[in-house]
Design an enzyme around this catalytic site. Structure first.
Site, mmCIF file in Angstrom:
data_model
loop_
_atom_site.group_PDB
_atom_site.id
_atom_site.type_symbol
_atom_site.label_atom_id
_atom_site.label_comp_id
_atom_site.label_asym_id
_atom_site.label_seq_id
_atom_site.Cartn_x
_atom_site.Cartn_y
_atom_site.Cartn_z
ATOM 1 N N LYS A 127 -1.883 23.485 -15.244
ATOM 2 C CA LYS A 127 -2.916 22.446 -15.213
ATOM 3 C C LYS A 127 -3.264 22.158 -16.665
ATOM 4 O O LYS A 127 -3.082 23.000 -17.531
ATOM 5 C CB LYS A 127 -4.164 22.977 -14.509
ATOM 6 C CG LYS A 127 -3.970 23.291 -13.040
ATOM 7 C CD LYS A 127 -4.637 22.239 -12.187
ATOM 8 C CE LYS A 127 -4.674 22.634 -10.737
ATOM 9 N NZ LYS A 127 -5.818 23.495 -10.429
ATOM 10 N N HIS A 130 -7.847 21.300 -20.819
ATOM 11 C CA HIS A 130 -8.631 20.123 -21.182
ATOM 12 C C HIS A 130 -9.906 20.491 -21.935
ATOM 13 O O HIS A 130 -10.178 21.657 -22.176
ATOM 14 C CB HIS A 130 -8.930 19.264 -19.955
ATOM 15 C CG HIS A 130 -9.646 19.996 -18.870
ATOM 16 N ND1 HIS A 130 -10.963 20.354 -18.968
ATOM 17 C CD2 HIS A 130 -9.226 20.441 -17.660
ATOM 18 C CE1 HIS A 130 -11.332 20.977 -17.866
ATOM 19 N NE2 HIS A 130 -10.290 21.051 -17.055
ATOM 20 N N HIS A 133 -12.180 23.367 -21.063
ATOM 21 C CA HIS A 133 -11.824 24.751 -21.344
ATOM 22 C C HIS A 133 -12.287 25.216 -22.712
ATOM 23 O O HIS A 133 -12.249 26.397 -23.014
ATOM 24 C CB HIS A 133 -10.304 24.939 -21.287
ATOM 25 C CG HIS A 133 -9.768 24.833 -19.911
ATOM 26 N ND1 HIS A 133 -8.916 23.837 -19.519
ATOM 27 C CD2 HIS A 133 -9.977 25.583 -18.811
ATOM 28 C CE1 HIS A 133 -8.616 23.986 -18.245
ATOM 29 N NE2 HIS A 133 -9.244 25.044 -17.796
HETATM 30 N N1 ARG Z 1 -9.179 30.322 -13.950
HETATM 31 C C1 ARG Z 1 -10.548 30.067 -13.634
HETATM 32 C C2 ARG Z 1 -10.851 28.594 -13.819
HETATM 33 O O1 ARG Z 1 -10.176 27.909 -14.569
HETATM 34 C C3 ARG Z 1 -11.501 30.852 -14.489
HETATM 35 C C4 ARG Z 1 -11.349 32.345 -14.381
HETATM 36 C C5 ARG Z 1 -12.597 33.051 -14.761
HETATM 37 N N2 ARG Z 1 -12.456 34.466 -14.784
HETATM 38 C C6 ARG Z 1 -12.573 35.278 -13.740
HETATM 39 N N3 ARG Z 1 -12.404 36.561 -13.928
HETATM 40 N N4 ARG Z 1 -12.824 34.820 -12.547
HETATM 41 O O2 ARG Z 1 -11.817 28.110 -13.226
#
Ligand code: ARG
Length: 573
Positions: A127, A130, A133
């Site tokens: 993805k 962006h 992030h």
């Molecule tokens: N990958 C997730 C997102 O982009 C964030 C992960 C956050 N970390 C976790 N341990 N849940 O929304």
């Protein structure tokens, strides 16, 4: 470095009954009203022991310490001893503190080597990386640097979103409409295109969704073809993320993402079952959290596949085993508040008392002036594009300002990228904000370019005075009179420089890099005021050297502060 509070406590101790210097140090106050002194000591506590009214005790103590060189003036007002610190003595403590520690000024060992995990960035594979992030990435990076500086043993984890049903969709789309060369040329934009196309097509033909689910199940079961495609998507995406991380100067110790925990899931399910926490509800396994006022935590889907929460629980248990952390910090958007509350609760119910050491550090939303973003529709602002645009705009501004063509390229990079990062770290993290180019690149506002420019200005003053490191060192040793930096604007700056170590500590305690950001903005403003109010390179050697020492100290504090934000401090601009 000498600590002024401790110095004062040592002076007061002989006159303050049985109180130890340490106790006194904790009792010393900083009056809100500067006319009541720089520091004040309340005498109430001593009344019983000394069998005297507090105002009389204050008078005695004031009398006893009045002649001491650290104070310009000591007064007793009611029960308080009000102390006005001798400006030169204070300036000496502050400047010696900064210059003798140099790049380590503000560093401490309060962490005592205890282990702290900072998880940040954690984008979803395939993805776009962006503008949304940037927050976790840059705030997390700064929190890591602050904890490292405070003497903790830090581990940086990127919990990549590299697992889940979206990979089923991506694989289905790739098989139907994909092309290998396109992915290799431009991985994320291409994969994103497949993802968007999948959703368009699935609206016409809902059976695609079933196909995607089945494909993900095959991936979970480790089927060769799906696994290879997934691995390849992951590698290509990481290659692109790494490019952005390199631009930002950001690194990680581990990229163990969600997929890493897929084989650790059965053990979690067993443990939950053993504790009697699992419940079946409409074919889905949950942990009921109604008692705690929360929606249930979804542990497995009806087809048995694991969910986001389950992977977080598995990851926390793994981290405790592997790193035996003192603190496990998650820098993740506030939209996920409930998610974290839920699974922290599940850990507690499982009997892991270390759930208390897991900390969710949330932050608010970033939006673009141009409007909202949506991954599914493909309307996104890529972080890499924002950084490149910032560098380009900075180059234009610098060219207008007739910057040195030999260094403009490298500097525009440091400043352009620093500007975006600085903006990110300027506000309390929980606040939502709108990304605005005018705010990011304003060289006169409370911005990154302004602070960097101030650093370069201090560097240029020192260059013009031919005051290199050696010169500053001997000036520090030989300088008998710091009166020249004790005027209003000089002294204001001295006070700010002295406070820097406390600022770093507070930023760590509150997980708020903006506390450092705001402080170095204040330092930059105070230095610029000093620079405008005073001539630094003057005839008189003593005066000049005192001012150069202050300039070198301000430069050092700005550089250390920028360093904690992950931003470069250019020598020239
Ligand atoms: N990958 C997730 C997102 O982009 C964030 C992960 C956050 N970390 C976790 N341990 N849940 O929304």
């Amino acid at each position: 470095m000498k600590n002024i509070r401790e110095e004062i406590a040592k002076i007061l101790a002989p006159a303050a009954g049985s109180l130890t210097a340490e106790q006194i140090g904790q009792m010393i106050e900083i009056p809100a009203d500067a006319s009541m002194g720089d520091y004040a000591f309340p005498c109430f506590k001593l009344a019983k022991e000394l069998r005297k009214a507090p105002p009389l005790i204050a008078a005695d103590i004031a009398e006893a310490v009045r002649g001491c060189g650290l104070f310009e003036k000591v007064e007793n007002v009611n029960a308080y001893v009000n102390m006005f610190v001798d400006k030169q003595s204070f300036a000496r403590i502050a400047i010696e503190g900064v210059l003798s520690a140099g790049a380590d000024y503000g560093r401490s060992d309060i962490g005592g080597g205890r282990r702290v995990i900072v998880e940040y960035s954690s984008p979803n594979i395939a993805k776009p990386f962006h503008i949304g992030h940037i927050r976790s990435t840059v705030i997390g990076n700064s929190i890591y640097k602050i904890y490292d500086f405070l003497g903790y043993d830090t581990i940086r984890i990127n919990h990549l979103g590299d697992y889940g049903t979206q990979f089923g969709k991506m694989i289905v789309a790739y098989r139907r409409w994909g092309c290998r060369e396109d992915v290799e040329r431009e991985p994320i934009k291409t994969l994103l295109g497949y993802y968007v196309k999948f959703h368009q097509e699935a609206e016409k033909d809902p059976s695609l969704e079933d196909e995607a689910r089945a494909t993900f199940t095959r991936l979970e079961h480790g089927e060769k073809e799906e696994t290879e495609l997934w691995k390849w998507f992951r590698e290509e995406s990481l290659r692109e993320f790494s490019r952005v991380y390199a631009m930002l100067g950001i690194e990680f110790d581990s990229y163990n993402g969600e997929s890493f925990y897929s084989d650790k899931m059965p053990a979690v399910l067993d443990a939950l079952r053993e504790k009697g926490l699992l419940k079946l509800s409409n074919g889905v396994q949950i942990v009921d959290l109604e008692e705690y006022g929360m929606a249930p935590a979804l542990i497995t889907k009806s087809d048995g596949s694991s969910l986001y929460i389950t992977r977080d629980i598995a990851a926390a248990i793994y981290r405790k085993k592997t790193y035996d952390f003192y603190k496990n910090i998650y820098v993740v958007a506030s939209q996920q508040n409930l998610h974290f509350q839920q699974w922290f609760k599940v850990l507690e119910l499982m009997g892991f008392d270390w759930y208390k050491d897991c900390v969710h550090v949330p932050f608010g939303l970033v939006s673009m002036e141009e409007g909202t973003m949506s991954t599914r529709s493909g309307r996104v602002v890529f972080l890499e594009d924002v950084l490149n645009k910032s560098v380009e705009k900075t180059r234009e501004i610098m060219a207008e300002k007739h910057a040195d063509p030999a260094t403009i390229e490298a500097t525009a990079k440091d400043v352009g990228i620093g500007a975006v990062m600085f903006q990110e770290l300027s506000n309390s993290r929980i606040k939502d904000y709108v990304f605005s180019w005018d705010k990011v690149l304003n060289f006169d506002g409370a911005t990154g370019p302004y602070v960097q420019y101030t650093h370069a200005r201090a560097a240029s003053v020192l260059r013009n005075a031919q005051a290199d490191e050696k010169y500053i060192k001997s000036a520090l040793e030989g300088c008998a009179d710091l009166g020249a930096v004790c005027g209003p604007s000089g002294y204001e700056l001295v006070k700010l420089l002295y406070r820097f170590p406390d600022v770093v500590e507070e930023a760590g305690e509150k997980y708020e890099p903006c506390i450092v950001t705001r402080h170095i903005i204040e330092v930059a403003q105070a230095f610029n005021k000093f620079y405008h109010d005073e001539h630094i390179i003057v005839e008189d050697e003593t005066e000049k050297n005192a001012k150069l020492l202050l300039t070198a100290s301000a430069k050092q504090v700005i550089a250390n502060g920028l360093g904690l934000l992950g931003i470069k401090a250019p020598e020239k601009m």
